[in-house]
Structure formats: C-alpha cells, structure tokens
Design a protein around this motif. Structure first.
Motif, PDB file in Angstrom:
ATOM      1  N   PRO A   1       0.834  -1.208   0.000  1.00 55.72           N
ATOM      2  CA  PRO A   1       0.000   0.000   0.000  1.00 55.72           C
ATOM      3  C   PRO A   1       0.865   1.253   0.000  1.00 55.72           C
ATOM      4  N   ARG A   2       0.260   2.365  -0.333  1.00 49.01           N
ATOM      5  CA  ARG A   2       0.967   3.637  -0.268  1.00 49.01           C
ATOM      6  C   ARG A   2       1.349   3.937   1.170  1.00 49.01           C
ATOM      7  N   SER A   3       2.355   4.772   1.340  1.00 51.11           N
ATOM      8  CA  SER A   3       2.775   5.158   2.681  1.00 51.11           C
ATOM      9  C   SER A   3       1.614   5.812   3.428  1.00 51.11           C
ATOM     10  N   PRO A   4       1.534   5.599   4.738  1.00 51.50           N
ATOM     11  CA  PRO A   4       0.506   6.284   5.529  1.00 51.50           C
ATOM     12  C   PRO A   4       0.606   7.794   5.339  1.00 51.50           C
ATOM     13  N   ALA A   5      -0.484   8.480   5.622  1.00 48.10           N
ATOM     14  CA  ALA A   5      -0.541   9.912   5.320  1.00 48.10           C
ATOM     15  C   ALA A   5      -0.920  10.737   6.541  1.00 48.10           C
ATOM     16  N   VAL A   6      -0.325  11.915   6.629  1.00 39.98           N
ATOM     17  CA  VAL A   6      -0.731  12.915   7.611  1.00 39.98           C
ATOM     18  C   VAL A   6      -1.449  14.014   6.843  1.00 39.98           C
ATOM     19  N   LEU A   7      -2.736  14.169   7.137  1.00 40.90           N
ATOM     20  CA  LEU A   7      -3.564  15.166   6.483  1.00 40.90           C
ATOM     21  C   LEU A   7      -3.547  16.442   7.320  1.00 40.90           C
ATOM     22  N   PHE A   8      -3.236  17.551   6.685  1.00 43.26           N
ATOM     23  CA  PHE A   8      -3.160  18.827   7.389  1.00 43.26           C
ATOM     24  C   PHE A   8      -4.223  19.797   6.892  1.00 43.26           C
ATOM     25  N   ASP A   9      -4.973  20.361   7.818  1.00 41.77           N
ATOM     26  CA  ASP A   9      -5.688  21.597   7.520  1.00 41.77           C
ATOM     27  C   ASP A   9      -4.608  22.668   7.340  1.00 41.77           C
ATOM     28  N   VAL A  10      -4.938  23.776   6.706  1.00 44.25           N
ATOM     29  CA  VAL A  10      -3.911  24.809   6.464  1.00 44.25           C
ATOM     30  C   VAL A  10      -4.204  26.078   7.259  1.00 44.25           C
ATOM     31  N   ASP A  11      -5.366  26.692   7.037  1.00 48.30           N
ATOM     32  CA  ASP A  11      -5.721  27.928   7.758  1.00 48.30           C
ATOM     33  C   ASP A  11      -5.772  27.673   9.259  1.00 48.30           C
ATOM     34  N   GLY A  12      -4.952  28.396  10.009  1.00 47.39           N
ATOM     35  CA  GLY A  12      -4.964  28.274  11.453  1.00 47.39           C
ATOM     36  C   GLY A  12      -4.181  27.088  11.990  1.00 47.39           C
ATOM     37  N   THR A  13      -3.741  26.216  11.107  1.00 43.36           N
ATOM     38  CA  THR A  13      -2.963  25.041  11.500  1.00 43.36           C
ATOM     39  C   THR A  13      -1.513  25.190  11.058  1.00 43.36           C
ATOM     40  N   LEU A  14      -1.317  25.487   9.787  1.00 46.45           N
ATOM     41  CA  LEU A  14       0.029  25.690   9.241  1.00 46.45           C
ATOM     42  C   LEU A  14       0.331  27.153   8.971  1.00 46.45           C
ATOM     43  N   VAL A  15      -0.705  27.927   8.654  1.00 44.40           N
ATOM     44  CA  VAL A  15      -0.548  29.346   8.312  1.00 44.40           C
ATOM     45  C   VAL A  15      -1.415  30.190   9.234  1.00 44.40           C
ATOM     46  N   ASP A  16      -0.863  31.314   9.697  1.00 44.35           N
ATOM     47  CA  ASP A  16      -1.547  32.198  10.646  1.00 44.35           C
ATOM     48  C   ASP A  16      -2.520  33.100   9.894  1.00 44.35           C
ATOM     49  N   SER A  17      -3.697  32.569   9.593  1.00 43.72           N
ATOM     50  CA  SER A  17      -4.640  33.270   8.721  1.00 43.72           C
ATOM     51  C   SER A  17      -6.031  33.444   9.317  1.00 43.72           C
ATOM     52  N   ASN A  18      -6.338  32.754  10.410  1.00 42.32           N
ATOM     53  CA  ASN A  18      -7.715  32.758  10.905  1.00 42.32           C
ATOM     54  C   ASN A  18      -8.258  34.148  11.199  1.00 42.32           C
ATOM     55  N   TYR A  19      -7.441  34.965  11.842  1.00 41.00           N
ATOM     56  CA  TYR A  19      -7.959  36.273  12.245  1.00 41.00           C
ATOM     57  C   TYR A  19      -8.038  37.247  11.072  1.00 41.00           C
ATOM     58  N   LEU A  20      -7.290  36.966  10.009  1.00 39.07           N
ATOM     59  CA  LEU A  20      -7.468  37.746   8.784  1.00 39.07           C
ATOM     60  C   LEU A  20      -8.826  37.412   8.158  1.00 39.07           C
ATOM     61  N   HIS A  21      -9.221  36.143   8.242  1.00 38.08           N
ATOM     62  CA  HIS A  21     -10.552  35.753   7.753  1.00 38.08           C
ATOM     63  C   HIS A  21     -11.644  36.413   8.595  1.00 38.08           C
ATOM     64  N   VAL A  22     -11.448  36.436   9.908  1.00 36.27           N
ATOM     65  CA  VAL A  22     -12.427  37.080  10.787  1.00 36.27           C
ATOM     66  C   VAL A  22     -12.597  38.543  10.393  1.00 36.27           C
ATOM     67  N   HIS A  23     -11.479  39.233  10.193  1.00 38.15           N
ATOM     68  CA  HIS A  23     -11.520  40.657   9.846  1.00 38.15           C
ATOM     69  C   HIS A  23     -12.213  40.869   8.500  1.00 38.15           C
ATOM     70  N   ALA A  24     -11.900  40.003   7.532  1.00 35.47           N
ATOM     71  CA  ALA A  24     -12.504  40.148   6.200  1.00 35.47           C
ATOM     72  C   ALA A  24     -14.011  39.923   6.250  1.00 35.47           C
ATOM     73  N   TRP A  25     -14.438  38.905   6.992  1.00 35.36           N
ATOM     74  CA  TRP A  25     -15.875  38.671   7.127  1.00 35.36           C
ATOM     75  C   TRP A  25     -16.549  39.823   7.863  1.00 35.36           C
ATOM     76  N   HIS A  26     -15.891  40.326   8.892  1.00 35.57           N
ATOM     77  CA  HIS A  26     -16.464  41.431   9.665  1.00 35.57           C
ATOM     78  C   HIS A  26     -16.686  42.652   8.767  1.00 35.57           C
ATOM     79  N   ARG A  27     -15.707  42.965   7.932  1.00 31.50           N
ATOM     80  CA  ARG A  27     -15.844  44.093   7.006  1.00 31.50           C
ATOM     81  C   ARG A  27     -17.003  43.853   6.029  1.00 31.50           C
ATOM     82  N   ALA A  28     -17.097  42.622   5.540  1.00 33.34           N
ATOM     83  CA  ALA A  28     -18.163  42.305   4.588  1.00 33.34           C
ATOM     84  C   ALA A  28     -19.541  42.471   5.221  1.00 33.34           C
ATOM     85  N   PHE A  29     -19.713  41.909   6.420  1.00 35.94           N
ATOM     86  CA  PHE A  29     -21.000  42.039   7.109  1.00 35.94           C
ATOM     87  C   PHE A  29     -21.320  43.500   7.407  1.00 35.94           C
TER      88      PHE A  29
END
Length: 232
Positions: A9-37
């Motif tokens: 079989p293929r090698s086992p895999a580690v699945l990564f979320d990216v936003d907020g896990t690998l890249v510091d982006s969550n609060y930029l999303h919060v700000h963008a949504w806040h502006r939109a609303f």
C-alpha cells in the motif's frame, strides 16, 4: 507480484488543515468577514465569526446571515474574498508550520493538504508555506459541494493519497476539522493555534491536542503519528 499477495500500500498519510494550522490566517478571515458584514449592514459580532472559521463557507453564511437572501450571501462571500486578499501580505507560517511538513516527509509519510480553501486562497497559502517538494496531494473547495464539518473533504484527501482511514491522521485547529475527520473515521490531532480551546477540540473528537504544530513536532512520539510510523 506473487499471486494472491496484494501490492504494497501507499505510505501512511498525515492530512493537514492549512488555515490556522500551518498558516496564521484565521484572524485575517475574521476581519474580512467582519468588514463584509459591516458593509452590507448585516449585524454579526466578531466573536461569532471566529467561532465559525474553518466551517464550509456556505454553512458559515447560513449560520451567521440566516435572514439574508441568496444575492446578499453571494455578495458577502465576494466581499470577504476581496478583503481577505488585501491582507495576504500579512500571512506567515505558524511556528513549526514548514518544519512539520519536512519532518513528516523525512519520516517516509505522505504530506497531504486537506483544506477546503478556494483555489485562489490555496495558491497563496502554498506560496507562504513554500514546501511544494514535500506535498503529496491537495484538496480545495472545488472538490466538494459541502466542506467541513461534513467528512467529504477528508474522504477525498484519503482517496487521493490512496490510503484507508486507519492509515491516516488529520491535524487541524477547528472544531469543524475534528468533526469532519471523526466522521471520516480518521484520528484527529488538534492544535490551539486557531484560537479554539482544548476542551472544545477534545469534545469534538480530537484524540490529543497540542499548542501548535511546533509542539506537535517536538512530541511526535506521544502523538497518533507514531502509530503511522509502525505501518510504513
């Protein structure tokens, strides 16, 4: 191949979320949504937005803008995309965000980005990570009609990595990550770097929770990833 003996079989895999896990982006999303609303006079408190980050975009709008019509929701989504794009120069990897990918690859495991980010946002996130040489496969929002907390994006990531759920681990920062991975039968490792509490991640199904992926990398032997190493 010997008759009656399956191919390795293929090698086992580690699945990564990216936003907020690998890249510091969550609060930029919060700000963008806040502006939109704010621009469309849809009253939503910022803390409520944060609690929905990581959720499928349509579900987020159904949750936070339940009274808005479809045209308004579509405009909200477009505004979020525009305002988030304006802040992308502020993006940076979270502590250990690049190193954990290098480490997983060096251990002979597959590195999979199991995200529901739109293609344009994903392209930016991949540039920030700068680790194309170690990534085995990737998902994005175009792959599913409904993303987290539904398990579809995790299941597609498993299929692309050509591994079964018991030969994978998912690393994510949101309640929605934990719920999606558990629904797909994949062990979830939670991280606190997205701003969600340890208790909430554990209640959603995370088997173990670390401060961030730097902390995870320091304690791989105490994480479910250690089990994957025995399956190589």
């Amino acid at each position: 191949m010997t008759a009656g003996v399956p191919e390795d079989p293929r090698s086992p895999a580690v699945l990564f979320d990216v936003d907020g896990t690998l890249v510091d982006s969550n609060y930029l999303h919060v700000h963008a949504w806040h502006r939109a609303f704010k621009e469309l006079s849809v009253p939503v408190q910022t803390w409520r937005i944060h609690r929905c980050i990581g959720m499928d975009g349509q579900k987020l709008l159904e949750t936070l803008a339940a009274e808005a019509d479809e045209d308004t929701r579509a405009e909200l989504k477009d505004l979020h995309t525009r305002y988030y794009a304006e802040t992308t120069p502020l993006l940076s990897p979270l502590p250990g965000g690049r190193e954990i990918l290098d480490r997983i690859d060096a251990l002979g495991l597959q590195v999979v980005l199991a995200t529901s980010a739109p293609e344009d946002e994903l392209a930016t996130l991949r540039k920030v990570l700068d680790r194309e040489d170690v990534i085995s496969t990737v998902t994005s929002s175009k792959d599913v009609e409904t993303a987290k907390p539904e398990p579809d994006i995790v299941e597609i990531a498993l299929a692309r990595a050509d591994v079964t759920a018991d030969r994978a681990v998912f690393v994510g920062d949101a309640v929605w990550d934990a719920k999606a991975s558990v629904a797909a039968g994949v062990t979830c490792i939670g991280v606190l770097s997205g701003g969600v509490s340890r208790g909430e991640l554990e209640a959603a199904g995370a088997a173990v929770v670390f401060d961030d992926v730097l902390d995870l990398g320091t304690h791989l032997g105490d994480s479910p990833i250690q089990h994957l190493l025995a399956l190589r």
